[in-house]
Design a protein around this motif. Structure first.
Motif, PDB file in Angstrom:
ATOM      1  N   LEU A 214     -16.130   9.772  -0.618  1.00  0.00           N
ATOM      2  CA  LEU A 214     -15.484  10.869   0.115  1.00  0.00           C
ATOM      3  C   LEU A 214     -16.263  11.983  -0.299  1.00  0.00           C
ATOM      4  O   LEU A 214     -16.588  12.396  -1.431  1.00  0.00           O
ATOM      5  CB  LEU A 214     -14.187  10.812  -0.334  1.00  0.00           C
ATOM      6  CG  LEU A 214     -13.211   9.958   0.357  1.00  0.00           C
ATOM      7  CD1 LEU A 214     -11.593   9.927  -0.308  1.00  0.00           C
ATOM      8  CD2 LEU A 214     -13.095   9.874   1.875  1.00  0.00           C
ATOM      9  N   PRO A 215     -16.191  13.084   0.707  1.00  0.00           N
ATOM     10  CA  PRO A 215     -16.658  14.259   0.185  1.00  0.00           C
ATOM     11  C   PRO A 215     -15.948  15.094  -0.471  1.00  0.00           C
ATOM     12  O   PRO A 215     -14.736  14.469  -0.872  1.00  0.00           O
ATOM     13  CB  PRO A 215     -16.633  15.006   1.913  1.00  0.00           C
ATOM     14  CG  PRO A 215     -16.770  14.040   2.827  1.00  0.00           C
ATOM     15  CD  PRO A 215     -16.100  12.738   2.022  1.00  0.00           C
ATOM     16  N   GLY A 216     -16.275  16.188  -1.160  1.00  0.00           N
ATOM     17  CA  GLY A 216     -15.533  17.022  -2.104  1.00  0.00           C
ATOM     18  C   GLY A 216     -14.277  17.259  -1.788  1.00  0.00           C
ATOM     19  O   GLY A 216     -13.267  17.472  -2.516  1.00  0.00           O
ATOM     20  N   ASN A 217     -14.013  17.712  -0.414  1.00  0.00           N
ATOM     21  CA  ASN A 217     -12.948  17.953   0.194  1.00  0.00           C
ATOM     22  C   ASN A 217     -11.925  16.728   0.469  1.00  0.00           C
ATOM     23  O   ASN A 217     -10.770  17.246   1.098  1.00  0.00           O
ATOM     24  CB  ASN A 217     -12.932  18.726   1.311  1.00  0.00           C
ATOM     25  CG  ASN A 217     -13.439  18.140   2.618  1.00  0.00           C
ATOM     26  OD1 ASN A 217     -14.135  17.292   2.416  1.00  0.00           O
ATOM     27  ND2 ASN A 217     -13.053  18.431   3.799  1.00  0.00           N
ATOM     28  N   GLY A 218     -12.235  15.613   0.153  1.00  0.00           N
ATOM     29  CA  GLY A 218     -11.605  14.374   0.775  1.00  0.00           C
ATOM     30  C   GLY A 218     -10.244  14.043  -0.020  1.00  0.00           C
ATOM     31  O   GLY A 218     -10.327  14.482  -1.195  1.00  0.00           O
ATOM     32  N   LEU A 219      -9.199  13.334   0.329  1.00  0.00           N
ATOM     33  CA  LEU A 219      -8.239  12.812  -0.264  1.00  0.00           C
ATOM     34  C   LEU A 219      -8.409  11.520  -0.403  1.00  0.00           C
ATOM     35  O   LEU A 219      -8.273  10.553   0.614  1.00  0.00           O
ATOM     36  CB  LEU A 219      -6.969  13.269   0.491  1.00  0.00           C
ATOM     37  CG  LEU A 219      -5.678  12.991  -0.299  1.00  0.00           C
ATOM     38  CD1 LEU A 219      -5.353  13.791  -1.532  1.00  0.00           C
ATOM     39  CD2 LEU A 219      -4.506  13.362   0.479  1.00  0.00           C
ATOM     40  N   ALA A 220      -8.350  10.946  -1.749  1.00  0.00           N
ATOM     41  CA  ALA A 220      -8.151   9.448  -2.087  1.00  0.00           C
ATOM     42  C   ALA A 220      -6.980   9.100  -2.447  1.00  0.00           C
ATOM     43  O   ALA A 220      -6.485   9.616  -3.503  1.00  0.00           O
ATOM     44  CB  ALA A 220      -9.342   9.072  -3.180  1.00  0.00           C
ATOM     45  N   ILE A 221      -5.979   8.016  -1.812  1.00  0.00           N
ATOM     46  CA  ILE A 221      -5.049   7.850  -2.002  1.00  0.00           C
ATOM     47  C   ILE A 221      -4.780   6.316  -2.360  1.00  0.00           C
ATOM     48  O   ILE A 221      -5.289   5.337  -1.670  1.00  0.00           O
ATOM     49  CB  ILE A 221      -3.774   8.140  -0.885  1.00  0.00           C
ATOM     50  CG1 ILE A 221      -3.935   9.467  -0.231  1.00  0.00           C
ATOM     51  CG2 ILE A 221      -2.708   7.434  -1.140  1.00  0.00           C
ATOM     52  CD1 ILE A 221      -3.170   9.881   0.974  1.00  0.00           C
ATOM     53  N   GLY A 222      -4.420   5.903  -3.631  1.00  0.00           N
ATOM     54  CA  GLY A 222      -4.446   4.682  -4.328  1.00  0.00           C
ATOM     55  C   GLY A 222      -3.113   4.140  -3.854  1.00  0.00           C
ATOM     56  O   GLY A 222      -2.046   4.853  -3.336  1.00  0.00           O
ATOM     57  N   VAL A 223      -2.901   2.848  -3.586  1.00  0.00           N
ATOM     58  CA  VAL A 223      -1.738   2.082  -3.058  1.00  0.00           C
ATOM     59  C   VAL A 223      -1.353   0.860  -4.259  1.00  0.00           C
ATOM     60  O   VAL A 223      -2.083   0.002  -4.521  1.00  0.00           O
ATOM     61  CB  VAL A 223      -1.920   1.368  -1.859  1.00  0.00           C
ATOM     62  CG1 VAL A 223      -0.649   0.598  -1.356  1.00  0.00           C
ATOM     63  CG2 VAL A 223      -2.281   2.529  -0.961  1.00  0.00           C
ATOM     64  N   GLY A 224      -0.326   1.137  -4.465  1.00  0.00           N
ATOM     65  CA  GLY A 224       0.453  -0.057  -5.595  1.00  0.00           C
ATOM     66  C   GLY A 224       0.077   0.516  -6.943  1.00  0.00           C
ATOM     67  O   GLY A 224       0.047   1.651  -7.190  1.00  0.00           O
ATOM     68  N   GLN A 225       0.082  -0.546  -7.975  1.00  0.00           N
ATOM     69  CA  GLN A 225       0.074  -0.113  -9.243  1.00  0.00           C
ATOM     70  C   GLN A 225      -1.308  -0.054 -10.071  1.00  0.00           C
ATOM     71  O   GLN A 225      -1.059   0.273 -11.064  1.00  0.00           O
ATOM     72  CB  GLN A 225       1.225  -1.204  -9.922  1.00  0.00           C
ATOM     73  CG  GLN A 225       2.278  -1.627  -9.470  1.00  0.00           C
ATOM     74  CD  GLN A 225       3.105  -0.369  -9.619  1.00  0.00           C
ATOM     75  OE1 GLN A 225       3.173   0.539 -10.605  1.00  0.00           O
ATOM     76  NE2 GLN A 225       3.952   0.120  -8.577  1.00  0.00           N
ATOM     77  N   ARG A 226      -2.115  -0.559  -9.267  1.00  0.00           N
ATOM     78  CA  ARG A 226      -3.485  -0.378  -9.882  1.00  0.00           C
ATOM     79  C   ARG A 226      -4.093   0.778 -10.218  1.00  0.00           C
ATOM     80  O   ARG A 226      -3.864   1.765  -9.082  1.00  0.00           O
ATOM     81  CB  ARG A 226      -4.615  -1.351  -8.933  1.00  0.00           C
ATOM     82  CG  ARG A 226      -6.019  -1.318  -9.660  1.00  0.00           C
ATOM     83  CD  ARG A 226      -6.846  -1.837  -8.724  1.00  0.00           C
ATOM     84  NE  ARG A 226      -8.200  -1.902  -8.975  1.00  0.00           N
ATOM     85  CZ  ARG A 226      -8.928  -0.794  -9.084  1.00  0.00           C
ATOM     86  NH1 ARG A 226      -8.656   0.122  -8.428  1.00  0.00           N
ATOM     87  NH2 ARG A 226     -10.265  -0.797  -9.478  1.00  0.00           N
ATOM     88  N   GLN A 227      -4.442   1.304 -11.236  1.00  0.00           N
ATOM     89  CA  GLN A 227      -4.957   2.596 -11.644  1.00  0.00           C
ATOM     90  C   GLN A 227      -6.601   2.638 -11.214  1.00  0.00           C
ATOM     91  O   GLN A 227      -7.213   1.735 -11.336  1.00  0.00           O
ATOM     92  CB  GLN A 227      -4.770   2.877 -13.109  1.00  0.00           C
ATOM     93  CG  GLN A 227      -3.558   2.879 -13.483  1.00  0.00           C
ATOM     94  CD  GLN A 227      -2.690   4.054 -12.954  1.00  0.00           C
ATOM     95  OE1 GLN A 227      -3.192   5.309 -12.842  1.00  0.00           O
ATOM     96  NE2 GLN A 227      -1.659   3.686 -12.088  1.00  0.00           N
ATOM     97  N   SER A 228      -6.683   3.866 -10.671  1.00  0.00           N
ATOM     98  CA  SER A 228      -8.038   4.182  -9.938  1.00  0.00           C
ATOM     99  C   SER A 228      -8.691   5.044 -10.832  1.00  0.00           C
ATOM    100  O   SER A 228      -8.124   6.262 -11.289  1.00  0.00           O
ATOM    101  CB  SER A 228      -7.880   4.584  -8.453  1.00  0.00           C
ATOM    102  OG  SER A 228      -9.087   5.133  -8.184  1.00  0.00           O
TER     103      SER A 228
END
Length: 256
Positions: A214-228
């Motif tokens: 993702l570009p620097g302005n993007g938003l990464a959304i994790g789903v569930g219990q797994r840590q990212s």
């Protein structure tokens, strides 16, 4: 962060690029891949989202393109199949983001190895992806699965020296070409719509490449219990993902 808080964070942008994983993100994980099907409410929501001005929606998955098109027959929806190596719409041409290398096709032999190891073992499922092979063991007894997986890894060593790699997932071990990852598709879509605010939602280890691309302005959304290592925030489940998308849809409706 709640679905409402996340929706409020992104709905102010005039142009949005929403990128979603499928299994474990848009739909709950299922014991068998063919059982993870979208309900009518999800299909209706996706149809509404792709019709909103200034909103671009793509599903990025390890599944095959044929599988995604069959599961999600939504006009205007974009797909990136086989972990991002193929990009296409519901119909029309397919773009190979990572062209096939020259030389012998290894997949028939690898598929045969997987099927031979899984033969007669309850709960082991072999998925033929054409350009990859996945061995699912969610339904297999843990002790039995561990032994078969070790045999599979050992048998694959010659192939791994020739441009292939093993990727573990949610109770699945997959062989794919080295260099194939969901980040390829994220880069493709963000370059196609450079002015759109990019959001990626995913639950698996294979989504880490997408988050990182993702570009620097993007938003990464994790789903569930797994840590990212890359997710900026989390939603608890596919149900919360749907709630988030519903809120985005409503905000786009009210702004028309």
């Amino acid at each position: 962060m709640s679905p409402g808080q996340l929706a409020a964070k992104v709905q102010e942008y005039p142009e949005l690029l929403l990128l979603c994983d499928y299994d474990g993100t848009l739909v709950p994980l299922a014991p068998r891949p063919e059982e993870a099907v979208p309900g009518p409410c999800l299909l209706r929501l996706l149809r509404q989202l792709v019709s909103r001005p200034g909103l671009h929606l793509a599903v990025i998955s390890g599944r095959t393109l044929a599988d995604l098109r069959n599961l999600l027959p939504v006009p205007g929806l974009l797909f990136a199949a086989l972990h991002g190596s193929q990009v296409a719409g519901p119909e029309g041409p397919v773009i190979d983001l990572l062209p096939q290398p020259p030389g012998k096709n290894p997949w028939p032999e690898i598929l045969g190895l997987a099927r031979q190891l899984a033969a007669g073992v309850p709960g082991l499922l072999v998925e033929n992806k054409g350009d990859g092979v996945a061995l699912h063991y969610r339904l297999a007894p843990p002790g039995v699965a561990a032994g078969i997986l070790e045999e599979f890894r050992h048998a694959l060593k010659p192939f791994l020296q020739e441009g292939l790699e093993l990727i573990p997932g949610h109770r699945v071990l997959e062989v794919r070409r080295r260099g194939v990852n969901k980040g390829l598709a994220v880069t493709y879509f963000t370059r196609r719509w450079p002015r759109a605010f990019p959001v990626y939602l995913g639950d698996d280890r294979t989504d880490e490449d997408a988050f990182a691309a993702l570009p620097g302005n993007g938003l990464a959304i994790g789903v569930g219990q797994r840590q990212s290592n890359y997710a900026h925030c989390y939603l608890a489940s596919p149900a919360e993902v749907i709630e988030f998308l519903q809120l985005i849809n409503r905000s786009r409706t009210s702004s028309l």
